[in-house]
Design a protein around this motif. Structure first.
Motif: not given
Length: 918
Positions: A474-498
């Protein structure tokens, strides 16, 4: 050498035929009482007179009877009397276990053969093999022109002969276990495994030992008298270490008394009290010899001094140091570990204390302390199926690459990147990935850290599809669902200010979730229809607000910490198909038989409500009251949500052009050969029906092709269909509005890029040698990535040592250019930034033994050569001369080296290096 050879074939054949007829027609032993059988020494039973000999009678068994261990004294089973008659031949047969064996019998069979003849000397018990004689005994294989086997002494004597021109034929060669020895005269005892040779050459791995006399005392130990130790395989080697006495242990080591080197047979007056030459294959601990260098900025240098230590079969450590006369030094610690079918890795810890001669009068020296940490780790996929772990860490001080000598590629490398990834898969549906990334710009001194980053993915699930069904889906047999979840952390600094406080202050995190819902419908004729729904949500850790400061005439930015979210949803229906067209009217004599054009158009309708408008605001950016649209989440990890309602079409066309040409060499498929003229070209864009302005999106153009299977071309551009004002800002009018339509009025190119590369080389002079070289490269391809990078860096720094004289010439060229329109940092307008450069690499044989090569990079924008290196290499059979010069760049240098080709003697070289630091 035997001198009894019958060289006249006609007389020899007549004699053999006469002897054969005599044997057939008469009993040649009829007049003799004692028959001299040849096999007496091998099979004759030696009577032992110390014990009585039992007489053989009737049913008596020669094997001594022992009490039956299975029957105890209390066993009541009656003994059954043997009823077999006494004359039974089976019972009377003597047990061969107790047959005495001849004292001179060998413990393994001996096989022998010859291509000319074999002579049996029965009274003296000797066998002589003539022409291509060969004897095999256990793991010993002896080949020579003439071989004499003395059965009485179990001694084998092998020699060669000379033809009428004086050339040596059939020089004796013996191969046993992993050792090979070639001699003028060879004597070998089967039983004692001892031998004596004259004029011998034995090979142990890459090493060759030439001895006037060589004595073999057992299977592995040799003694050599007046020996030469070398890696040159000529009869008269170009170089050697000469010693009066030497002992060798096969595949382990060679030890000698006083030695001295000689070149072209001329002794060098340098004497060493003893010699120790390792012959073992594989890893073993030992000192790492240094090389001398000279630099105007660093002074005299002793580079590469260190020690290599093998801890066990899985782990080893390399320690090196560079010392310079001005006080600078470098320390390198490189542990390596590996476990087959499990994991392997390497770490490189480096510390530089550079003391460089100053170019100013304020101070004499400039002192800089830098560091570098490299770590590579790879897990074999077979170790833990479903789980993977890899690491590629490259962290260093921003000025570390500036103080690396003799490596212009590293000196101009201003970016460093690292990544660590762990992945776990459950079945085929669920996957969890954790990564940590690092990037830094050495020119700006900015360091970015992304850790930890988590990603959880659920593959498309079909909730309405039954596990077992019959008939049509049946056409509804091909109804698909998925999930993509991401979590990120970021730090930026100058080397002399470490600092820890700076890291906590600049840290931000974010998350993104996407739930795609798709439906795969059956193909409708030539069209494939794919509807879908996608919901996306983003989480933010901070908000940016920009406000105009009229007093200081600039924009101020304020940051608010917290948890913020933004959602987005879209609906789409896509249709794609393919169309083909062919033109074959070129004529019978045309080299082109046909041209085929394939067009793949795609059209999709999508609708996205404006859920992100509340996250945008208008802000004055200059004193003229000009306003600019900003987002509260500008500069976030996942970027701000999209603004505005979209209800329109996304469209694109992809093309490729192929041709069939007539080939005179290849007659397969009717002599027709398919080639690709253009691999792909086309564009993508979209039109928003519900937008109040800027409905038509910029066009993304692209083309890629491989011309003549040699020239690779990749190009792309962005075409904006709207006009701009005097400040460079877009207006709502199309480029062609109010003007006569033409190609120049279609739009403005706002950014673009093009890359062209090609390479040519002549055919190898020796195809067999080229195949062996490719095979060696494939074997090196089994190395770990860090080992490959280390070898690549060494090859780039010393290209002359890797010159391939088998290829007369080679050339590779590449050109790249890109430009883009970017907003100025002060928001005062737009500017165009472009980059373009040409890279080249080539070499050619000036003579069969001289090769010249060069490589470099030319920056077209600055009209300057970024780096340029050239080399000259001289092929000297077992040695190689190389000159590497880099006259342009931050670290200019030249290097002159004469070294053996053998890897085991790589450190035995004459080196002259000078650096000119800028």
């Amino acid at each position: 050498m035997m001198n009894g050879r019958k060289n006249n074939l006609k007389d020899g054949s007549a004699l053999i035929l006469s002897v054969w007829l005599l044997l057939l027609t008469s009993d040649i032993w009829a007049n003799y009482l004692n028959l001299p059988y040849f096999d007496n020494s091998l099979t004759r039973i030696v009577q032992d007179t110390t014990k009585p000999v039992p007489r053989f009678r009737g049913t008596s068994d020669t094997i001594p009877k022992k009490p039956d261990s299975l029957l105890r004294r209390s066993d009541t089973i009656p003994r059954i009397t043997d009823t077999i008659p006494g004359k039974d031949t089976v019972i009377n047969k003597i047990d061969t276990v107790n047959v005495p064996v001849s004292s001179d019998t060998l413990d393994a069979p001996v096989s022998y053969k010859a291509s000319d003849s074999m002579v049996l000397n029965v009274p003296e018990k000797k066998i002589t093999l003539y022409s291509k004689g060969n004897i095999k005994y256990k793991d010993m294989d002896l080949s020579a022109d003439s071989i004499e086997l003395d059965q009485g002494t179990e001694l084998v004597t092998a020699t060669y002969r000379k033809d009428t021109a004086g050339n040596i034929i059939g020089r004796p060669v013996m191969v046993q276990a992993d050792s090979k020895i070639s001699s003028d005269v060879m004597k070998y005892n089967f039983k004692t495994q001892k031998g004596l040779t004259q004029g011998s050459i034995t090979q142990q791995g890459e090493m060759l030992v030439i001895g006037e006399k060589v004595k073999k005392i057992n299977e592995t130990d040799y003694y050599a008298y007046r020996s030469q130790f070398t890696t040159c395989n000529l009869d008269t080697p170009h170089f050697a270490f000469r010693a009066n006495k030497m002992k060798m242990v096969s595949q382990k080591l060679a030890i000698s008394g006083p030695i001295h080197p000689e070149f072209e047979g001329v002794p060098v007056p340098i004497y060493i009290p003893f010699g120790f030459f390792p012959l073992s294959q594989g890893r073993h601990s030992g000192l790492l010899p240094p090389q001398f260098s000279q630099s105007e900025q660093f002074g005299l240098g002793l580079e590469g001094l260190g020690y290599y230590k093998v801890i066990n079969e899985y782990f080893d450590i390399t320690m090196r140091t560079n010392l310079y006369s001005y006080g600078g030094y470098s320390l390198f610690l490189t542990p390596t570990y590996r476990k087959r079918y499990r994991y392997n890795g390497q770490m490189n810890l480096s510390y530089q204390s550079s003391r460089v001669l100053s170019s100013t009068a304020k101070q004499e020296f400039n002192t800089t302390k830098t560091y570098s940490v490299n770590w590579n780790h790879t897990v074999d996929s077979r170790a833990r199926p479903g789980t993977s772990f890899s690491a590629n860490v490259n962290v260093a001080s921003t000025k570390y690459n500036q103080f690396i000598l003799n490596n212009p590629q590293a000196n101009f490398n201003n970016t460093l990147n690292s990544s660590i990834a762990y992945s776990k898969t459950w079945g085929t549906k669920y996957n969890l990935t954790a990564t940590a990334n690092h990037s830094q710009n050495n020119q700006l001194g900015v360091i970015n850290l992304n850790l930890p980053n988590l990603a959880f993915t659920v593959s498309t699930l079909y909730p309405f599809q039954p596990k077992e069904f019959a008939g049509t889906q049946k056409w509804y047999h091909k109804l698909g669902i998925g999930l993509n979840s991401t979590l990120a952390n970021q730090v930026s600094f100058y080397e002399q200010d470490f600092s820890l406080a700076k890291i906590l202050d600049t840290m931000q995190w974010g998350a993104q979730h996407a739930i795609p819902i798709q439906l795969s419908l059956p193909q409708l004729g030539p069209f494939q229809i794919s509807p879908g729904i996608s919901y996306q949500e983003k989480w933010y850790s901070q908000r940016l607000t920009r406000t105009w400061n009229p007093g200081e005439n600039k924009l101020d930015t304020s940051v608010s910490k917290g948890l913020y979210r933004a959602g987005d949803v879209s609906f789409s229906v896509g249709v794609n198909t393919a169309m083909y067209g062919m033109f074959a009217g070129f004529g019978k004599n045309s080299p082109i038989a046909a041209v085929r054009h394939t067009v793949r158009p795609t059209v999709s309708f999508s609708y996205k409500p404006d859920l992100g408008a509340k996250h945008f605001y208008d802000q004055t950016i200059d004193s003229f009251g000009r306003k600019q649209r900003f987002s509260y989440f500008e500069g976030s990890i996942y970027g701000p949500p999209s603004e505005g309602v979209f209800g329109g079409l996304s469209f694109g066309i992809d093309n490729n052009i192929e041709a069939k040409v007539r080939s005179k060499k290849d007659t397969a498929d009717g002599g027709l050969k398919k080639i690709r003229l253009i691999d792909g070209f086309g564009f993508t864009s979209s039109y928003n029906f519900v937008a109040d302005s800027f409905k038509l999106s910029p066009f993304s153009l692209y083309v890629r092709s491989t011309l003549f299977e040699k020239i690779n071309i990749t190009a792309g551009a962005t075409l904006d269909p709207y006009k701009t004002d005097s400040m460079g800002y877009r207006t709502k009018e199309y480029m062609w509005k109010g003007e006569k339509f033409s190609l120049s009025r279609v739009g403005r190119i706002t950014n673009g890029n093009i890359a062209i590369s090609t390479s040519f080389q002549s055919q190898a002079k020796d195809k067999k040698a080229a195949q062996q070289r490719e095979e060696a490269m494939r074997q090196e391809g089994m190395l770990t990535p860090e080992e490959q990078q280390a070898q690549l860096s060494f090859a780039r720094a010393n290209p002359a040592e890797f010159a391939d004289f088998n290829v007369p010439w080679s050339l590779s060229l590449s050109y790249s250019m890109n430009f883009s329109r970017q907003f100025k940092s002060d928001f005062s307008g737009w500017e165009t930034i472009s980059y373009s450069n040409v890279a080249f690499n080539g070499d050619f044989n000036l003579t069969p033994k001289w090769k010249i090569g060069m490589s470099g990079n030319y920056d077209i924008k600055t009209s300057a050569i970024q780096y340029y290196t050239m080399y000259i290499s001289r092929e000297m059979h077992c040695w190689q001369l190389s000159v590497n010069v880099s006259p342009v760049g931050r670290n200019r240098y030249f290097n002159f080296t004469i070294s053996p080709k053998s890897g085991i003697l790589r450190d035995l070289k004459l080196n002259r290096t000078r650096y000119f630091y800028q």
